[in-house]
Design an enzyme around this catalytic site. Structure first.
Site, short mmCIF file in Angstrom:
data_model
loop_
_atom_site.label_atom_id
_atom_site.label_comp_id
_atom_site.label_asym_id
_atom_site.label_seq_id
_atom_site.Cartn_x
_atom_site.Cartn_y
_atom_site.Cartn_z
N LYS A 86 0.82 -1.22 0.00
CA LYS A 86 0.00 0.00 0.00
C LYS A 86 0.85 1.27 0.00
O LYS A 86 0.59 2.21 -0.75
CB LYS A 86 -0.94 -0.04 1.21
CG LYS A 86 -2.00 1.02 1.21
CD LYS A 86 -3.17 0.66 2.07
CE LYS A 86 -2.97 0.43 3.51
NZ LYS A 86 -1.91 -0.07 4.21
N ALA A 107 -3.98 1.53 12.50
CA ALA A 107 -5.38 1.47 12.08
C ALA A 107 -6.14 0.35 12.76
O ALA A 107 -7.37 0.37 12.77
CB ALA A 107 -5.47 1.31 10.57
N PHE A 134 -3.70 -0.51 6.98
CA PHE A 134 -4.30 -1.83 6.83
C PHE A 134 -5.39 -1.84 5.75
O PHE A 134 -5.34 -1.07 4.80
CB PHE A 134 -4.80 -2.34 8.18
CG PHE A 134 -3.70 -2.62 9.17
CD1 PHE A 134 -2.61 -3.39 8.80
CD2 PHE A 134 -3.73 -2.11 10.45
CE1 PHE A 134 -1.58 -3.65 9.70
CE2 PHE A 134 -2.70 -2.36 11.36
CZ PHE A 134 -1.63 -3.14 10.98
N TRP A 168 7.32 -1.09 -7.83
CA TRP A 168 8.41 -1.60 -7.00
C TRP A 168 9.67 -1.77 -7.86
O TRP A 168 10.77 -1.41 -7.43
CB TRP A 168 8.01 -2.94 -6.37
CG TRP A 168 8.98 -3.41 -5.32
CD1 TRP A 168 8.92 -3.17 -3.98
CD2 TRP A 168 10.17 -4.18 -5.54
NE1 TRP A 168 10.01 -3.74 -3.35
CE2 TRP A 168 10.79 -4.37 -4.28
CE3 TRP A 168 10.78 -4.73 -6.67
CZ2 TRP A 168 11.98 -5.09 -4.12
CZ3 TRP A 168 11.97 -5.43 -6.51
CH2 TRP A 168 12.55 -5.62 -5.26
#
Length: 557
Positions: free
Chosen positions: A72, A274, A302, A410
């Site tokens: 995330k 969270a 999360f 990434w």
């Protein structure tokens, strides 16, 4: 050989932080540098931006996390970089990592691969000292409480009903429940006490929801530290604690500015978890970014059942934010785990498991759409994912009218998220957002909890244990019934059973404890076996973190 995150970060060609500030129009005199690559932004300068129009706010959220990883934060960074790549003036807003998970399970938490914020080691370890300031303010109040009782207890605080706990930014299960003041008369009155991790402290929530130093002091003053024998509330301001706590936090309230590997501006400020807190970076950082950039990409912790719900129902409600769009992040690997595949088997194509696991991301998409914002799905691609698996996810999501976009940030940085950036600009410029919270302020606390449980978790029922019902009655009697609810539960499932993967239904949400965060102006409902002070795993990440012969940090992933 694939380089580690820390190796990639160490090779970054960082620009002086004054140059990063200049990209947002911040003059050097408005930055307070912490070395050459980090700075805080002057609060007076932030006040001067009030008349600036707001940019467009994009939330990045995700599926229920698995051991396979979702990415995330990397997607948030990748999307922000990609928006800049296609010519938009964009900034990112992230949370600060906690030392607890850094030395526990996660290691570093500043993105990964070629979608990172830097300086990576500084961000993960101490940074600008914000968390230390929060711990100090929290523990100053704790010391003042016990000192007040020791010197005569003029406000009539019942030692049996002191609700304020101490805080430490470390995973330490031995401190969850303690007895303090042992050792004789000179050490005070012994009582049960305990520690929460700093990211679960109400001070963290207060800092992240405050809009100015005056607002910070007001919120600190209205913290409820306990009750009298007649069950009347005692506030921090009655102990004259709010002034000194504000002094400790005055620098911490200023947002932190850093950069990505591609030298784009990133605000990293505040860091409530969270699963046990509200999971969003600070209002100060988000509002400042919106005044300085045309697009602001932020994340919530999360899965969307926790982070996004709290972002919408607590942060946006309290700060008057109106998000323009949202991204739900998932991976084929994680969806296969939600479809029943063991971690060691994730490298093999399994279309049946993908289709089964898509139920998790589909529910998060449906839930996010309930808040009136257009949604896209970012598929963070791994090298083991097959084209057939990616296509299976896309087809399953078509029925929701949501496009799943493959992302390779990434490995490729902003180039790997360019398609997502163009798609999000289209959603934002389409102007279809009509943000609305899930429930109104006027609902009772039990009804707010039931609404979240049924609409977001898809539970059939909510069970309030006796202690929880009594606490809710007390809170409502004292005027806290209009506050939003922050549910503390496991991040691994829609239910309170961390092993219930996919999209479970028919479960019950057990509410075992309810706490008033009067300074943060929300109510925490603790559900299931969630802990506000985590423990370390059998093999902590700390075991691998060290200095090499050159004095460089190793092991931060």
């Amino acid at each position: 050989m694939v380089k580690s995150d820390i190796e990639i970060a160490r090779e970054a060609k960082m620009q002086p932080i004054m140059e990063i500030g200049a990209k947002l129009g911040i003059a050097p005199e408005h930055l307070m540098p912490y070395g050459h690559t980090k700075a805080k932004i002057d609060l007076g300068y932030i006040e001067s931006l009030a008349a600036n129009p707001d940019g467009k706010l994009i939330l990045v959220t995700g599926i229920n996390p698995t051991a396979a990883g979702e990415g995330k934060t990397t997607t948030t960074v990748g999307l922000g970089d990609a928006l800049n790549r296609i010519g938009k003036k964009a900034a990112m807003c992230l949370r600060e990592p906690s030392l607890g998970p850094c030395f526990g399970v996660k290691g570093g938490a500043a993105g990964g691969g070629y979608a990172q914020v830097v300086p990576m080691e500084d961000i993960n370890l101490h940074f600008t000292g914000d968390f230390h300031a929060i711990a100090a303010a929290n523990n100053l109040l704790a010391a003042l409480i016990d000192n007040h009782v020791y010197w005569g207890n003029a406000v009539g605080l019942d030692p049996r009903r002191i609700g304020w706990r101490r805080a430490l930014d470390m995973n330490d299960r031995a401190l969850r429940s303690i007895v303090n003041s042992l050792g004789g008369v000179a050490n005070g009155f012994p009582r049960e006490d305990g520690f929460d991790i700093v990211v679960a402290s109400e001070i963290m929530a207060i800092l992240c929801l405050s809009t100015s130093l005056d607002d910070l002091k007001r919120r600190l003053g209205q913290i409820v530290v306990g009750q009298t024998r007649d069950r009347d509330q005692i506030f921090a301001r009655q102990l004259e604690a709010d002034g000194a706590m504000t002094v400790l936090l005055k620098d911490a309230l200023s947002p932190n500015l850093v950069q990505t590997l591609e030298n784009n501006p990133a605000f990293i400020h505040g860091g409530p978890f969270a699963n046990i807190a509200h999971g969003c970076n600070s209002v100060m950082a988000t509002q400042t970014a919106l005044k300085l950039a045309d697009y602001v990409v932020t994340e919530a912790g999360f899965g969307a059942d926790l982070g996004a719900e709290k972002f919408f129902d607590i942060k946006c409600r309290k700060a008057g934010l109106s998000p323009a769009a949202a991204v739900v992040v998932g991976t084929v690997r994680a969806l296969k785990m939600h479809g029943g595949v063991a971690k060691e088997d994730l490298g093999h194509e399994n279309l049946e498991a993908v289709r089964k696991g898509v139920s998790n991301i589909a529910r998060h998409v449906e839930n996010t759409q309930k808040f009136g914002v257009p949604v896209a799905v970012a598929l963070n691609r791994f090298i083991t994912d097959t084209d057939a698996e990616i296509e299976a996810v896309r087809k399953e999501l078509e029925s929701l009218g949501v496009e799943a976009i493959e992302c390779t940030h990434w490995a490729d940085g902003s180039a790997g998220t360019e398609a997502l950036a163009h798609h999000m600009v289209g959603l934002v410029e389409g102007g279809t957002a009509a943000f609305k919270p899930l429930y109104g302020d006027e609902l009772g606390l039990k009804d707010k909890i039931r609404t979240i449980a049924k609409e977001i978790y898809r539970a059939d029922d909510v069970v309030f244990e006796g202690k929880a019902s009594t606490a809710i009655a007390d809170i409502e009697k004292n005027g806290g019934g209009s506050y939003p609810v922050c549910i503390a539960k496991t991040q691994y499932s829609f239910s309170t059973d961390p092993n219930a993967k996919g999209a479970p239904t028919g479960h019950t949400l057990p509410v075992r404890e309810v706490r008033l965060s009067n300074g943060a102006e929300f109510v925490v409902a603790v559900c299931g076996e969630i802990m506000t002070m985590p423990g370390l795993p059998r093999v902590p990440a700390a075991n691998k973190i060290t200095l090499n012969a050159e004095g460089q940090i190793e092991g931060l992933f």
